[in-house]
Design a protein around this motif. Sequence first.
Motif, short mmCIF file in Angstrom:
data_model
loop_
_atom_site.label_atom_id
_atom_site.label_comp_id
_atom_site.label_asym_id
_atom_site.label_seq_id
_atom_site.Cartn_x
_atom_site.Cartn_y
_atom_site.Cartn_z
N GLY A 1 -4.95 3.68 0.91
CA GLY A 1 -4.78 3.45 -0.52
C GLY A 1 -5.09 2.03 -0.94
O GLY A 1 -5.42 1.17 -0.14
N LYS A 2 -4.98 1.84 -2.25
CA LYS A 2 -5.25 0.52 -2.82
C LYS A 2 -4.16 -0.44 -2.40
O LYS A 2 -2.99 -0.08 -2.26
N LEU A 3 -4.56 -1.71 -2.25
CA LEU A 3 -3.62 -2.78 -1.93
C LEU A 3 -3.25 -3.45 -3.25
O LEU A 3 -4.13 -4.00 -3.93
N ILE A 4 -1.98 -3.40 -3.63
CA ILE A 4 -1.53 -3.98 -4.90
C ILE A 4 -0.77 -5.26 -4.60
O ILE A 4 0.24 -5.23 -3.89
N GLN B 1 0.84 -1.19 0.00
CA GLN B 1 0.00 0.00 0.00
C GLN B 1 0.87 1.23 0.00
O GLN B 1 1.87 1.29 0.73
#
Lengths: 112, 111
Positions: free
Chosen positions: B97-100, B92
């Motif tokens: 935020g987005k978890l990639i 993150q």
Amino acid sequence: NAGVTQTPKFQVLKTGQSMTLQCAQDMNHEYMSWYRQDPGMGLRLIHYSVGAGITDQGEVPNGYNVSRSTTEDFPLRLLSAAPSQTSVYFCASRKQGASEQYFGPGTRLTVT
Amino acid sequence: GQQVMQIPQYQHVQEGEDFTTYCNSSTTLSNIQWYKQRPGGHPVFLIQLVKSGEVKKQKRLTFQFGEAKKNSSLHITATQTTDVGTYFCAGQKSNTGKLIFGQGTTLQVKP
């Protein structure tokens, strides 16, 4: 608690058909996400939501719609299914401020 | 965009051998998480690392977060057949935020 539930477990669609994958959680989690898992590509984020009424796009949002009218439910809609959407779909949720994300059992979708 | 690369893709070991998987991000991360997915199952959260240089242990599993907060590793000492599965890292950029996710490392253990 049932945790995160997903229905159906398996689905076969023809190209062009539409359908909704259901996801529900009973843990009062604010954050919910949809991922797709393809061999060799890990989990890719489709859409996510930080609370009821709020959604945002992930890495691969094209061809999918979501809505979040309640805290518990986060359905994923395929508007016009394509063979490229053949995948395993996972829904996940987590509490705001917490790190642990809980995944549902997944839906295996095949588009012919 | 943000990318998280994970190597190796596959690893076959004899029971009792050690195993390590590595995760590298193209950008500085706020935190990194590790998940395990058993064959046919769903990902299960293992741990989150937040601080630069952080090392955490869970029994035979050791997790490290790099000083620059751009890389991480998971090391399993003396593998057992119960360790079989795919291990994913996920980064993150911020706490909201987005978890990639990385592509995952699939571990096979021969008894």
